[in-house]
Design a protein around this motif. Structure first.
Motif, PDB file in Angstrom:
ATOM      1  N   PRO A  39     -15.291  -7.797   1.315  1.00  0.00           N
ATOM      2  CA  PRO A  39     -15.744  -8.939   0.927  1.00  0.00           C
ATOM      3  C   PRO A  39     -15.447  -9.846   0.143  1.00  0.00           C
ATOM      4  N   ASP A  40     -14.241  -9.597  -0.808  1.00  0.00           N
ATOM      5  CA  ASP A  40     -13.612 -10.432  -1.667  1.00  0.00           C
ATOM      6  C   ASP A  40     -12.146 -10.181  -1.963  1.00  0.00           C
ATOM      7  N   ASP A  41     -11.705 -10.793  -2.833  1.00  0.00           N
ATOM      8  CA  ASP A  41     -10.102 -10.714  -3.173  1.00  0.00           C
ATOM      9  C   ASP A  41      -9.648  -9.271  -3.617  1.00  0.00           C
ATOM     10  N   CYS A  42     -10.641  -8.439  -4.062  1.00  0.00           N
ATOM     11  CA  CYS A  42     -10.320  -7.245  -4.524  1.00  0.00           C
ATOM     12  C   CYS A  42      -9.358  -7.062  -5.545  1.00  0.00           C
ATOM     13  N   TYR A  43      -9.481  -7.967  -6.515  1.00  0.00           N
ATOM     14  CA  TYR A  43      -8.590  -8.027  -7.705  1.00  0.00           C
ATOM     15  C   TYR A  43      -7.201  -8.559  -7.224  1.00  0.00           C
ATOM     16  N   TRP A  87      -4.870 -10.175  -1.352  1.00  0.00           N
ATOM     17  CA  TRP A  87      -3.675 -10.945  -0.832  1.00  0.00           C
ATOM     18  C   TRP A  87      -2.596 -10.344  -0.418  1.00  0.00           C
ATOM     19  N   THR A  88      -2.213  -9.275  -1.081  1.00  0.00           N
ATOM     20  CA  THR A  88      -1.057  -8.433  -0.707  1.00  0.00           C
ATOM     21  C   THR A  88      -1.366  -7.691   0.579  1.00  0.00           C
ATOM     22  N   LEU A  89      -2.417  -7.528   1.179  1.00  0.00           N
ATOM     23  CA  LEU A  89      -2.784  -7.226   2.550  1.00  0.00           C
ATOM     24  C   LEU A  89      -2.369  -8.182   3.434  1.00  0.00           C
ATOM     25  N   LEU A  90      -2.866  -9.428   3.035  1.00  0.00           N
ATOM     26  CA  LEU A  90      -2.655 -10.797   3.933  1.00  0.00           C
ATOM     27  C   LEU A  90      -1.041 -10.978   4.059  1.00  0.00           C
ATOM     28  N   HIS A  91      -0.486 -10.841   3.114  1.00  0.00           N
ATOM     29  CA  HIS A  91       0.927 -11.199   3.238  1.00  0.00           C
ATOM     30  C   HIS A  91       1.671 -10.021   3.868  1.00  0.00           C
ATOM     31  N   ARG A 116      -5.280   3.076  -5.695  1.00  0.00           N
ATOM     32  CA  ARG A 116      -4.895   3.928  -4.858  1.00  0.00           C
ATOM     33  C   ARG A 116      -4.793   3.109  -3.661  1.00  0.00           C
ATOM     34  N   ARG A 117      -5.527   2.266  -3.259  1.00  0.00           N
ATOM     35  CA  ARG A 117      -5.405   1.329  -2.285  1.00  0.00           C
ATOM     36  C   ARG A 117      -3.828   0.428  -2.337  1.00  0.00           C
ATOM     37  N   CYS A 118      -3.792   0.070  -3.666  1.00  0.00           N
ATOM     38  CA  CYS A 118      -2.322  -0.567  -3.943  1.00  0.00           C
ATOM     39  C   CYS A 118      -1.262   0.150  -3.605  1.00  0.00           C
ATOM     40  N   ARG A 119      -1.205   1.336  -3.860  1.00  0.00           N
ATOM     41  CA  ARG A 119      -0.087   2.532  -3.537  1.00  0.00           C
ATOM     42  C   ARG A 119      -0.130   2.629  -2.302  1.00  0.00           C
ATOM     43  N   GLN A 120      -1.204   2.629  -1.511  1.00  0.00           N
ATOM     44  CA  GLN A 120      -1.056   2.700   0.080  1.00  0.00           C
ATOM     45  C   GLN A 120      -0.526   1.550   0.647  1.00  0.00           C
ATOM     46  N   LEU A 121      -0.784   0.349   0.293  1.00  0.00           N
ATOM     47  CA  LEU A 121      -0.232  -0.846   0.629  1.00  0.00           C
ATOM     48  C   LEU A 121       1.343  -0.789   0.389  1.00  0.00           C
ATOM     49  N   ASP A 122       1.653  -0.430  -0.983  1.00  0.00           N
ATOM     50  CA  ASP A 122       3.088  -0.511  -1.333  1.00  0.00           C
ATOM     51  C   ASP A 122       3.854   0.654  -0.586  1.00  0.00           C
ATOM     52  N   ALA A 123       3.415   1.612   0.117  1.00  0.00           N
ATOM     53  CA  ALA A 123       4.025   2.748   0.852  1.00  0.00           C
ATOM     54  C   ALA A 123       4.383   1.993   2.345  1.00  0.00           C
ATOM     55  N   VAL A 124       3.731   1.019   2.514  1.00  0.00           N
ATOM     56  CA  VAL A 124       4.185   0.429   4.107  1.00  0.00           C
ATOM     57  C   VAL A 124       5.420  -0.372   3.985  1.00  0.00           C
ATOM     58  N   SER A 125       6.224  -0.030   4.638  1.00  0.00           N
ATOM     59  CA  SER A 125       7.711  -0.948   4.636  1.00  0.00           C
ATOM     60  C   SER A 125       7.208  -2.418   5.484  1.00  0.00           C
ATOM     61  N   ARG A 126       7.869  -3.321   4.979  1.00  0.00           N
ATOM     62  CA  ARG A 126       7.401  -4.516   5.351  1.00  0.00           C
ATOM     63  C   ARG A 126       8.039  -4.708   6.941  1.00  0.00           C
ATOM     64  N   ARG A 127       7.441  -5.566   7.508  1.00  0.00           N
ATOM     65  CA  ARG A 127       7.670  -6.171   9.264  1.00  0.00           C
ATOM     66  C   ARG A 127       6.786  -5.027   9.883  1.00  0.00           C
ATOM     67  N   VAL A 128       5.644  -5.338   9.856  1.00  0.00           N
ATOM     68  CA  VAL A 128       4.639  -4.516  10.549  1.00  0.00           C
ATOM     69  C   VAL A 128       4.699  -4.748  12.002  1.00  0.00           C
ATOM     70  N   THR A 129       4.203  -4.170  12.931  1.00  0.00           N
ATOM     71  CA  THR A 129       4.171  -4.247  14.299  1.00  0.00           C
ATOM     72  C   THR A 129       3.165  -5.244  14.515  1.00  0.00           C
ATOM     73  N   ASP A 178      -8.800   4.570   5.572  1.00  0.00           N
ATOM     74  CA  ASP A 178      -9.622   4.543   4.197  1.00  0.00           C
ATOM     75  C   ASP A 178     -10.693   3.255   4.641  1.00  0.00           C
ATOM     76  N   GLY A 179     -10.515   2.458   5.453  1.00  0.00           N
ATOM     77  CA  GLY A 179     -11.559   1.469   5.718  1.00  0.00           C
ATOM     78  C   GLY A 179     -11.291   0.184   4.939  1.00  0.00           C
ATOM     79  N   PRO A 180     -12.113  -0.814   4.982  1.00  0.00           N
ATOM     80  CA  PRO A 180     -11.816  -1.988   4.205  1.00  0.00           C
ATOM     81  C   PRO A 180     -11.801  -1.957   2.774  1.00  0.00           C
ATOM     82  N   LEU A 181     -10.904  -2.839   2.176  1.00  0.00           N
ATOM     83  CA  LEU A 181     -10.835  -2.795   0.832  1.00  0.00           C
ATOM     84  C   LEU A 181     -12.317  -2.888   0.120  1.00  0.00           C
ATOM     85  N   PRO A 182     -12.350  -2.275  -1.075  1.00  0.00           N
ATOM     86  CA  PRO A 182     -13.603  -2.293  -1.899  1.00  0.00           C
ATOM     87  C   PRO A 182     -13.855  -3.662  -2.335  1.00  0.00           C
ATOM     88  N   ASP A 183     -15.052  -4.042  -2.980  1.00  0.00           N
ATOM     89  CA  ASP A 183     -15.133  -5.197  -3.346  1.00  0.00           C
ATOM     90  C   ASP A 183     -15.070  -5.050  -5.012  1.00  0.00           C
TER      91      ASP A 183
END
Length: 102
Positions: free
Chosen positions: A52-56, A60-64, A26-39, A11-16
């Motif tokens: 381009p920004d913090d997308c509300y 930060w969720t993506l960074l963590h 939808r993007r939040c739900r996608q992130l929540d579906a990823v179990s922690r400890r990424v490769t 789905d590409g970069p987060l929206p602004d």
């Protein structure tokens, strides 16, 4: 790479901040579906999904999520015009002492 990560990346970069509420949810739900400890491979691919920004706060969720993988993901100091989130990832790893001393 796990299907949940591939779906997020596809789905590409987060929206602004002008992104629709539906898209951001939808993007939040996608992130929540990823179990922690990424490769390492997943973390490196996810770095390209910052917008381009913090997308509300979603950025930060993506960074963590990225930081649950092997660090540092950003191997060199970002250029002055780099995405602020790449700079932030680099700075956090640098502050944690994850880079060799000069």
């Amino acid at each position: 790479m796990r299907p949940e990560v591939l779906a997020f990346i596809a789905d590409g970069p987060l929206p602004d901040g002008d992104g629709s509420e539906e898209e951001i949810d939808r993007r939040c739900r996608q992130l929540d579906a990823v179990s922690r400890r990424v490769t390492g491979e997943e973390a490196r691919a996810l770095v390209d999904c910052f917008g381009p920004d913090d997308c509300y706060g979603v950025a930060w969720t993506l960074l963590h999520l990225i930081e649950t993988g092997p660090n540092p993901v950003i191997k060199a100091r970002p250029a002055p015009d780099a995405n602020e989130w790449h700079v932030r990832l680099w700075r956090r790893a640098d502050n944690a002492g994850l880079y060799p001393a000069p």
